[in-house]
Design an enzyme around this catalytic site. Structure first.
Site, mmCIF file in Angstrom:
data_model
loop_
_atom_site.group_PDB
_atom_site.id
_atom_site.type_symbol
_atom_site.label_atom_id
_atom_site.label_comp_id
_atom_site.label_asym_id
_atom_site.label_seq_id
_atom_site.Cartn_x
_atom_site.Cartn_y
_atom_site.Cartn_z
ATOM 1 C CD GLU A 149 -7.087 5.492 1.725
ATOM 2 O OE1 GLU A 149 -6.129 6.240 2.009
ATOM 3 O OE2 GLU A 149 -7.072 4.677 0.785
ATOM 4 C CE LYS A 203 0.704 -0.642 3.575
ATOM 5 N NZ LYS A 203 0.785 -1.390 2.285
ATOM 6 C CG HIS A 215 -2.205 3.276 2.937
ATOM 7 N ND1 HIS A 215 -2.702 2.645 1.821
ATOM 8 C CD2 HIS A 215 -3.007 4.356 3.157
ATOM 9 C CE1 HIS A 215 -3.781 3.319 1.401
ATOM 10 N NE2 HIS A 215 -3.977 4.351 2.194
HETATM 11 N N1 UDP Z 1 -0.155 -5.474 -2.572
HETATM 12 C C1 UDP Z 1 0.251 -6.810 -2.630
HETATM 13 N N2 UDP Z 1 0.475 -7.383 -3.861
HETATM 14 C C2 UDP Z 1 0.296 -6.692 -5.019
HETATM 15 C C3 UDP Z 1 -0.127 -5.351 -4.959
HETATM 16 C C4 UDP Z 1 -0.341 -4.773 -3.723
HETATM 17 O O1 UDP Z 1 0.417 -7.452 -1.594
HETATM 18 O O2 UDP Z 1 0.509 -7.274 -6.110
HETATM 19 C C5 UDP Z 1 -0.412 -4.852 -1.258
HETATM 20 C C6 UDP Z 1 0.659 -3.835 -0.851
HETATM 21 O O3 UDP Z 1 0.835 -3.907 0.573
HETATM 22 C C7 UDP Z 1 0.022 -2.528 -1.281
HETATM 23 C C8 UDP Z 1 -1.444 -2.785 -0.968
HETATM 24 O O4 UDP Z 1 -1.642 -4.155 -1.319
HETATM 25 O O5 UDP Z 1 0.565 -1.423 -0.587
HETATM 26 C C9 UDP Z 1 -2.433 -1.924 -1.721
HETATM 27 O O6 UDP Z 1 -2.147 -2.047 -3.114
HETATM 28 P P1 UDP Z 1 -2.149 -0.763 -4.055
HETATM 29 O O7 UDP Z 1 -2.120 -1.241 -5.471
HETATM 30 O O8 UDP Z 1 -3.259 0.159 -3.675
HETATM 31 O O9 UDP Z 1 -0.724 -0.090 -3.755
HETATM 32 P P2 UDP Z 1 -0.333 1.270 -2.978
HETATM 33 O O10 UDP Z 1 -1.412 2.287 -3.255
HETATM 34 O O11 UDP Z 1 -0.212 0.918 -1.520
HETATM 35 O O12 UDP Z 1 0.985 1.666 -3.575
HETATM 36 MG MG MG Z 2 -3.469 2.142 -3.116
#
Ligand code: UDP
Ligand code: MG
Length: 139
Positions: A127, A10, A116
């Site tokens: 994706e 990222k 990610h």
């Molecule tokens: N994110 C955030 N606040 C939250 C949850 C997620 O800013 O409360 C952001 C974080 O960068 C995360 C992305 O949104 O990686 C996608 O969220 P997801 O729940 O899919 O988490 P991941 O799969 O990346 O672990």
């Molecule tokens: Mg996710």
């Protein structure tokens, strides 16, 4: 079963010069790099990528973050790579991530969590196709 997953270094990690450190960990795990490129996306492209989160309170901030600088997108290939990559990344919130995971070691906060990774076969297919053409995926 050999799978492919989408990984992103990222913008926070790219700007902190952590790209090589993160890719080194992928290679140490034995993940094959099937495709890789550095790109910068627009806010609307970031919103499209994170469409599943469109109703979440963090959506707009997340899109601004992902559009805020260049990122490195990779397709990783290997046995059970979707789960193995998620395990290597650690929990979304770096403070809750296990020791030794990429997010625990390098993440700043729940948004700026450096990497990610696709979370299922279905999301990996969407994706990978979002960032890479069929021609780029040959090899
Ligand atoms: N994110 C955030 N606040 C939250 C949850 C997620 O800013 O409360 C952001 C974080 O960068 C995360 C992305 O949104 O990686 C996608 O969220 P997801 O729940 O899919 O988490 P991941 O799969 O990346 O672990
Ligand atoms: Mg996710």
């Amino acid at each position: 079963m050999v799978e492919r997953t989408l990984a992103i270094v990222k913008p926070d990690a790219v700007s902190r010069q952590l790209t090589g450190e993160i890719i080194k960990r992928y290679e140490h795990q034995g993940f094959k790099i099937a495709a890789i490129k550095k790109i910068r996306i627009t806010k609307s492209q970031a919103e499209g990528f994170y469409y599943v989160h469109r109703h979440r309170p963090f959506f707009e901030s997340l899109a601004n973050f992902m559009a805020g600088g260049p990122m490195v997108v990779l397709v990783l290939e290997g046995e059970d790579v979707i789960k193995r990559h998620r395990d290597l990344m650690g929990a979304t919130n770096p403070k809750e991530a296990d020791k030794g995971t990429i997010r625990r070691e390098f993440g700043t906060d729940i948004e700026h969590n450096v990497v990610h990774g696709s979370d299922s076969r279905e999301s990996a297919q969407f994706e990978i196709g979002y960032f890479f053409s069929g021609l780029e995926l040959q090899s």
